[in-house]
Design a protein around this motif. Structure first.
Motif, PDB file in Angstrom:
ATOM      1  N   ALA A  42      16.343  19.252   4.347  1.00 55.82           N
ATOM      2  CA  ALA A  42      16.261  19.653   2.799  1.00 55.82           C
ATOM      3  C   ALA A  42      15.211  20.863   2.688  1.00 55.82           C
ATOM      4  O   ALA A  42      15.642  21.805   2.165  1.00 55.82           O
ATOM      5  CB  ALA A  42      16.085  18.692   1.829  1.00 55.82           C
ATOM      6  N   ALA A  45      16.601  23.767   4.514  1.00 56.89           N
ATOM      7  CA  ALA A  45      17.701  24.513   3.519  1.00 56.89           C
ATOM      8  C   ALA A  45      17.210  25.508   2.496  1.00 56.89           C
ATOM      9  O   ALA A  45      17.448  26.496   2.174  1.00 56.89           O
ATOM     10  CB  ALA A  45      18.650  23.599   3.212  1.00 56.89           C
ATOM     11  N   LEU A  46      16.270  24.734   1.973  1.00 61.72           N
ATOM     12  CA  LEU A  46      15.258  25.673   0.769  1.00 61.72           C
ATOM     13  C   LEU A  46      14.653  26.642   1.341  1.00 61.72           C
ATOM     14  O   LEU A  46      14.673  27.854   0.867  1.00 61.72           O
ATOM     15  CB  LEU A  46      14.212  24.530   0.142  1.00 61.72           C
ATOM     16  N   GLN A  68      19.036  23.231  -4.447  1.00 63.52           N
ATOM     17  CA  GLN A  68      18.400  22.743  -3.273  1.00 63.52           C
ATOM     18  C   GLN A  68      16.910  22.053  -3.961  1.00 63.52           C
ATOM     19  O   GLN A  68      16.465  21.165  -2.941  1.00 63.52           O
ATOM     20  CB  GLN A  68      18.070  23.926  -2.399  1.00 63.52           C
TER      21      GLN A  68
END
Length: 134
Positions: A42, A45-46, A68
């Protein structure tokens, strides 16, 4: 005493010990590891969202970035739950001695949506990565 009774008793004790170890040690430790890996994904992805589109990331108000950030908050909360509720005490001590402390790393991630700049978001993500050794 009959050897069959001794064998059955030993088998029962071994099975009970195996259940206790699997239920109260192995399952929580694996769950914590999965939650930690989910948080790393995560955060990656951010970071990718913020770096690939600087114009949208400048105000941090775009829907994909907000979505996100919500995922980061949820996975961080899940990791903290695994750490505080389910992990055995001896494993928490092992993590602390290894330098991982989710109780210090996760709270700054929970407030990412209130931050005004991308740089502040990046600083908090880097600090969390350092504290969790991701």
């Amino acid at each position: 005493m009959d050897p069959i009774i001794l064998g059955a008793g030993a088998s029962f004790l071994a099975g009970a010990a195996g259940y206790v170890i699997a239920r109260y040690w192995v399952t929580p430790i694996r769950g914590y590891g999965r939650a930690r890996a989910d948080l790393a994904v995560a955060l990656d992805a951010l970071g990718d969202l913020c770096s690939e589109n600087p114009a949208a990331a400048a105000d941090l108000k775009s829907k994909p970035i907000r979505r996100q950030m919500k995922v980061v908050r949820q996975t961080g909360s899940a990791l903290l739950d695994w750490y505080q509720i389910d992990l055995p005490v001896w494993y928490r001590l092992k993590l602390r001695s290894a330098g991982q402390d989710p109780e210090d790393a996760i709270p700054p991630l929970l407030g990412l949506q209130q931050l005004p700049t991308v740089e502040q978001v990046a600083e908090r993500m880097a600090a969390a990565r350092r504290q969790l050794q991701l």
